[in-house]
Scaffold this active site. Structure first.
Site, PDB file in Angstrom:
ATOM      1  CD  GLU A  33      49.003  80.253   7.125  1.00 20.72           C
ATOM      2  OE1 GLU A  33      50.159  80.521   7.513  1.00 20.72           O
ATOM      3  OE2 GLU A  33      48.547  80.604   6.020  1.00 20.72           O
ATOM      4  CB  SER A  66      53.437  82.689  11.610  1.00 22.58           C
ATOM      5  OG  SER A  66      54.831  82.880  11.767  1.00 22.58           O
ATOM      6  CD  GLU A  67      52.611  81.360   5.500  1.00 25.78           C
ATOM      7  OE1 GLU A  67      51.441  81.291   5.066  1.00 25.78           O
ATOM      8  OE2 GLU A  67      53.107  82.407   5.990  1.00 25.78           O
ATOM      9  CG  ASP A  92      53.249  81.054  -4.947  1.00 28.31           C
ATOM     10  OD1 ASP A  92      53.654  81.471  -6.039  1.00 28.31           O
ATOM     11  OD2 ASP A  92      52.338  80.208  -4.837  1.00 28.31           O
ATOM     12  CG  PHE A  95      59.662  81.647  -1.578  1.00 28.20           C
ATOM     13  CD1 PHE A  95      60.678  80.777  -1.923  1.00 28.20           C
ATOM     14  CD2 PHE A  95      58.807  82.085  -2.568  1.00 28.20           C
ATOM     15  CE1 PHE A  95      60.834  80.347  -3.237  1.00 28.20           C
ATOM     16  CE2 PHE A  95      58.951  81.671  -3.883  1.00 28.20           C
ATOM     17  CZ  PHE A  95      59.966  80.800  -4.216  1.00 28.20           C
ATOM     18  CG  HIS A 136      48.588  83.891  -4.585  1.00 33.27           C
ATOM     19  ND1 HIS A 136      48.928  85.208  -4.730  1.00 33.27           N
ATOM     20  CD2 HIS A 136      48.125  83.760  -3.315  1.00 33.27           C
ATOM     21  CE1 HIS A 136      48.674  85.862  -3.602  1.00 33.27           C
ATOM     22  NE2 HIS A 136      48.195  85.003  -2.728  1.00 33.27           N
TER      23      HIS A 136
END
Length: 329
Positions: A33, A66-67, A92, A95, A136
């Protein structure tokens, strides 16, 4: 330094490694990203600077936010014979895509009987120190190290950042490559050689106690060593460099010499990876210890935004000094 060695900051050593990887490895590509559009065009910490201009959009891809999709997509891409290097902006955020990491990438070789590999690298950062607050700033390396099938890397110097990343792209396993956000501007020698996983580094020779530490805690253990040396206490500092594969033989050899062990990490002390080092040492080298091993770790609390509170909840130089003195008492 040799003629082939340069002093570099960590973000630049990582950037150089990515350039060299894309030069040498046709099946490798980089994605994430804002890796070409943020700030100077190198992501939030500059690590991907210049890649787009040199290698083009076929090999350097900005992605949607969009992890969950990204982490599953690189697992599939790796299974198809490519070697993706995915940047997750903060560890972080991983997850959101744990299924892609833990249920897909980490298990694919086993579940499909070795019919294919998943040679992907997930680059991200963790740790505190620059005021990024609770969502973060976590240190999540223990979570990843617990999962069979994942290799977990925690570079603590610019040289290790370069060498371990160069090796990471050559392995056939998914690699979690955890940089420390407060070390991107640390400066040190880089010799541009790959560093195989599972080889700890004796960062400082000593004879009175062994201290095992990574990343920001490695720097604090060095500060503790200076204070202790003034009182005639010489500690040996071990940097594991990778939490899996784990080089316990180097730890055993050091403990055999010093007979005392302190393990320190920034992550919450409870259930942290330090306990694994302690347990393995007690099981395999109990007769080499003259005192119980001691753990140094973060407080069991989210990381505060306030700088003084942030500093208060992670181990300090004084915590390492106290732990060593307690071990030797």
């Amino acid at each position: 330094m040799t003629a082939e060695t340069k002093n570099m900051v960590t973000w630049r050593s990582l950037n150089t490694a990515l350039h060299d990887i894309l030069d040498d490895t046709p099946e490798a590509f980089v994605l994430g990203e804002d890796i070409t559009t943020w700030g100077t065009g190198g992501g939030i910490y500059g690590v991907t600077r210049g890649l787009l201009e040199k290698f083009g959009r076929d090999r350097v891809l900005d992605t949607p936010i969009s992890e969950e999709v990204l982490l599953s997509a690189v697992s599939a891409a790796a299974a198809r014979g490519t070697r993706p290097i995915l940047e997750i902006m903060y560890s972080d955020f991983s997850f959101l895509g744990f299924d892609g990491i833990i249920n897909q990438a980490a298990k694919a070789r086993y579940m499909f009987g070795g019919q294919f590999d998943t040679p992907l690298v997930i680059r991200t950062n963790g740790g505190s120190g620059i005021g990024k607050a609770a969502q973060h700033s976590q240190s999540l390396e223990t979570l990843f190290a617990h999962i069979p099938g994942l290799e977990v890397v925690v570079p603590g110097t610019p040289g290790d950042a370069y060498g371990l990343l160069r090796h990471a792209v050559t392995t056939d396993n998914p690699t979690i490559f955890l940089e420390h956000k407060n070390q991107y501007y640390d400066r040190g020698p880089v010799d541009f050689a790959p560093i195989p996983f599972g080889r700890a580094r004796v960062a400082r020779e000593g004879q009175h106690a062994t201290v095992v530490a990574t990343q920001q805690m490695l720097a604090r253990s060095f500060a503790a060593a200076e204070e202790l040396a003034a009182d005639g206490i010489e500690i040996e500092i071990i940097d594991p460099r990778t939490l899996y594969p784990l080089d316990m033989d180097t730890i055993y050899a050091s403990v055999g010499k010093t007979r005392h062990l302190v393990v320190g990490h920034e992550a919450v002390r409870d259930f942290g990876w330090g306990a694994e080092f302690v347990a393995q040492t007690v099981e395999a080298a109990w007769d080499k210890l003259d005192a119980a091993p001691i753990r140094v770790g973060g407080a069991r609390t989210p990381i505060p935004y306030s700088p003084p509170l942030e500093e208060a909840v992670i181990p300090s130089k004084d915590d390492f000094v106290t732990a060593v003195r307690r071990s030797l008492a």
